[in-house]
Motif scaffolding. Structure first.
Motif, PDB file in Angstrom:
ATOM      1  N   GLY A  76       0.951  -1.240   0.276  1.00 42.06           N
ATOM      2  CA  GLY A  76      -0.001  -0.163  -0.097  1.00 42.06           C
ATOM      3  C   GLY A  76       0.451   1.740   0.083  1.00 42.06           C
ATOM      4  N   ARG A  77       1.602   1.508   0.896  1.00 38.49           N
ATOM      5  CA  ARG A  77       2.644   2.681   0.994  1.00 38.49           C
ATOM      6  C   ARG A  77       4.359   1.452   0.934  1.00 38.49           C
ATOM      7  NH1 ARG A  77       2.313   7.638   3.787  1.00 38.49           N
ATOM      8  NH2 ARG A  77       4.526   8.139   3.279  1.00 38.49           N
ATOM      9  N   THR A  78       5.170   2.826   0.905  1.00 39.92           N
ATOM     10  CA  THR A  78       6.446   2.226   1.628  1.00 39.92           C
ATOM     11  C   THR A  78       6.713   3.252   2.089  1.00 39.92           C
ATOM     12  OG1 THR A  78       7.604   2.441  -0.850  1.00 39.92           O
ATOM     13  CG2 THR A  78       9.563   2.605   0.971  1.00 39.92           C
ATOM     14  N   LEU A  79       7.000   2.149   3.417  1.00 39.96           N
ATOM     15  CA  LEU A  79       7.324   2.522   4.781  1.00 39.96           C
ATOM     16  C   LEU A  79       8.583   2.518   5.241  1.00 39.96           C
ATOM     17  CD1 LEU A  79       4.258  -0.599   6.698  1.00 39.96           C
ATOM     18  CD2 LEU A  79       4.295   2.018   5.640  1.00 39.96           C
ATOM     19  N   SER A  80       9.799   2.930   4.931  1.00 42.20           N
ATOM     20  CA  SER A  80      11.074   2.911   4.652  1.00 42.20           C
ATOM     21  C   SER A  80      11.375   3.969   5.892  1.00 42.20           C
ATOM     22  CB  SER A  80      11.665   2.888   3.497  1.00 42.20           C
ATOM     23  OG  SER A  80      11.433   4.281   3.114  1.00 42.20           O
ATOM     24  N   THR A  81       9.669   4.683   6.162  1.00 46.89           N
ATOM     25  CA  THR A  81      10.935   6.078   6.988  1.00 46.89           C
ATOM     26  C   THR A  81       9.429   6.319   8.456  1.00 46.89           C
ATOM     27  OG1 THR A  81       8.593   7.283   5.577  1.00 46.89           O
ATOM     28  CG2 THR A  81      10.904   7.384   4.710  1.00 46.89           C
ATOM     29  N   TRP A  82       8.662   4.669   8.286  1.00 46.14           N
ATOM     30  CA  TRP A  82       8.547   4.541   9.134  1.00 46.14           C
ATOM     31  C   TRP A  82       9.135   3.500  10.186  1.00 46.14           C
ATOM     32  CZ3 TRP A  82       2.437   3.999   8.572  1.00 46.14           C
ATOM     33  CH2 TRP A  82       1.968   4.583   7.450  1.00 46.14           C
ATOM     34  N   THR A  83       8.283   4.206  11.587  1.00 45.00           N
ATOM     35  CA  THR A  83       9.287   2.957  13.006  1.00 45.00           C
ATOM     36  C   THR A  83       7.990   1.946  12.590  1.00 45.00           C
ATOM     37  OG1 THR A  83       9.519   4.253  14.459  1.00 45.00           O
ATOM     38  CG2 THR A  83       8.656   2.902  15.570  1.00 45.00           C
ATOM     39  N   MET A  84       8.655   0.785  13.176  1.00 48.50           N
ATOM     40  CA  MET A  84       7.719  -0.538  13.053  1.00 48.50           C
ATOM     41  C   MET A  84       7.801  -1.437  13.827  1.00 48.50           C
ATOM     42  SD  MET A  84       6.854  -0.811   9.902  1.00 48.50           S
ATOM     43  CE  MET A  84       5.834  -2.390   9.235  1.00 48.50           C
ATOM     44  N   GLY A  85       6.856  -2.016  14.248  1.00 49.42           N
ATOM     45  CA  GLY A  85       7.161  -2.586  15.595  1.00 49.42           C
ATOM     46  C   GLY A  85       6.281  -3.866  15.846  1.00 49.42           C
ATOM     47  N   TRP A  86       6.990  -4.709  16.936  1.00 45.75           N
ATOM     48  CA  TRP A  86       6.141  -6.328  16.811  1.00 45.75           C
ATOM     49  C   TRP A  86       5.740  -6.111  18.213  1.00 45.75           C
ATOM     50  CZ3 TRP A  86       5.145 -10.262  13.680  1.00 45.75           C
ATOM     51  CH2 TRP A  86       5.580 -10.365  12.692  1.00 45.75           C
ATOM     52  N   PHE A  87       3.909  -6.685  18.474  1.00 45.06           N
ATOM     53  CA  PHE A  87       3.771  -6.297  19.853  1.00 45.06           C
ATOM     54  C   PHE A  87       3.176  -7.901  20.018  1.00 45.06           C
ATOM     55  CE2 PHE A  87       2.822  -2.221  21.029  1.00 45.06           C
ATOM     56  CZ  PHE A  87       3.059  -1.633  19.958  1.00 45.06           C
ATOM     57  N   ARG A  88       2.964  -8.189  20.806  1.00 45.87           N
ATOM     58  CA  ARG A  88       2.210  -9.840  21.730  1.00 45.87           C
ATOM     59  C   ARG A  88       0.748  -9.640  22.316  1.00 45.87           C
ATOM     60  NH1 ARG A  88       6.832 -12.992  24.349  1.00 45.87           N
ATOM     61  NH2 ARG A  88       7.242 -11.449  26.424  1.00 45.87           N
ATOM     62  N   GLN A  89       0.232 -10.283  22.496  1.00 49.15           N
ATOM     63  CA  GLN A  89      -0.886 -10.198  23.363  1.00 49.15           C
ATOM     64  C   GLN A  89      -1.200 -11.197  24.010  1.00 49.15           C
ATOM     65  OE1 GLN A  89      -4.510  -8.429  21.894  1.00 49.15           O
ATOM     66  NE2 GLN A  89      -5.058  -7.162  23.281  1.00 49.15           N
ATOM     67  N   VAL A  90      -1.144 -10.888  25.375  1.00 56.52           N
ATOM     68  CA  VAL A  90      -1.911 -12.151  26.470  1.00 56.52           C
ATOM     69  C   VAL A  90      -3.088 -12.307  26.169  1.00 56.52           C
ATOM     70  CG1 VAL A  90      -1.958 -13.252  28.971  1.00 56.52           C
ATOM     71  CG2 VAL A  90       0.361 -12.547  27.388  1.00 56.52           C
ATOM     72  N   PRO A  91      -4.057 -13.066  26.656  1.00 55.37           N
ATOM     73  CA  PRO A  91      -5.681 -13.096  26.379  1.00 55.37           C
ATOM     74  C   PRO A  91      -5.868 -12.027  27.748  1.00 55.37           C
ATOM     75  CG  PRO A  91      -5.477 -15.045  25.855  1.00 55.37           C
ATOM     76  CD  PRO A  91      -3.970 -14.811  25.474  1.00 55.37           C
ATOM     77  N   GLY A  92      -6.512 -11.170  27.810  1.00 54.09           N
ATOM     78  CA  GLY A  92      -7.151 -10.770  28.948  1.00 54.09           C
ATOM     79  C   GLY A  92      -6.295  -9.459  28.876  1.00 54.09           C
ATOM     80  N   LYS A  93      -5.112  -9.611  28.261  1.00 57.27           N
ATOM     81  CA  LYS A  93      -4.076  -7.816  29.089  1.00 57.27           C
ATOM     82  C   LYS A  93      -3.709  -7.278  27.868  1.00 57.27           C
ATOM     83  CE  LYS A  93      -1.408 -10.805  32.606  1.00 57.27           C
ATOM     84  NZ  LYS A  93       0.210 -10.977  32.809  1.00 57.27           N
ATOM     85  N   GLN A  94      -3.558  -5.799  27.416  1.00 59.65           N
ATOM     86  CA  GLN A  94      -3.315  -4.466  26.679  1.00 59.65           C
ATOM     87  C   GLN A  94      -1.941  -5.989  25.887  1.00 59.65           C
ATOM     88  OE1 GLN A  94      -2.803  -1.440  28.962  1.00 59.65           O
ATOM     89  NE2 GLN A  94      -4.653  -0.842  28.323  1.00 59.65           N
TER      90      GLN A  94
END
Length: 123
Positions: free
Chosen positions: A26-44
């Motif tokens: 959809g667009r080039t993300l080379s100038t963006w910050t990227m992240g990996w998240f994880r989520q335990v059920p019931g938590k943020q």
């Protein structure tokens, strides 16, 4: 519209490795910050690892020394190399993109999200 598609999740034994990939379109993300998240059920959702456009990285304390985030701007793809996996790492992992260039920790800073990929670690 930005789309993020994760892949690479699966079932592994404790102590083994997996590499997650997040392909953006959809667009080039080379100038963006990227992240990996994880989520335990019931938590943020919590940040596992982030990488800025300049290559600066930050990690959750629980994964430091075991996980490595990287990006290939030519492929518009972000990776999460996960080594020495532990049963506690068994969650859904989400890729996210933030328009800015800082090392964002909170999920609220991220503008686009993937659908998530499940990682299961057996003991």
């Amino acid at each position: 519209q930005v789309q993020l598609v994760e892949s690479g999740g699966g079932l592994v034994q404790a102590g083994c490795s997996l590499r997650l990939s997040c392909a953006a379109s959809g667009r080039t993300l080379s100038t963006w910050t990227m992240g990996w998240f994880r989520q335990v059920p019931g938590k943020q959702r919590e940040l596992v690892a982030g990488i800025t456009r300049g290559g600066s990285t930050n990690y959750a304390d629980s994964v430091k020394g075991r996980f490595t985030i990287s990006r290939d701007n030519a492929k518009n793809t972000v990776y999460l190399q996960m080594n020495s996996l532990e049963p506690e790492d068994k969650v859904v992992y989400y890729c996210a993109a933030a328009r800015g260039s800082a090392s964002y920790i909170g999920a609220r800073w991220y503008d686009y999200w993937g659908q998530g990929t499940q990682v299961t670690v057996s003991s």
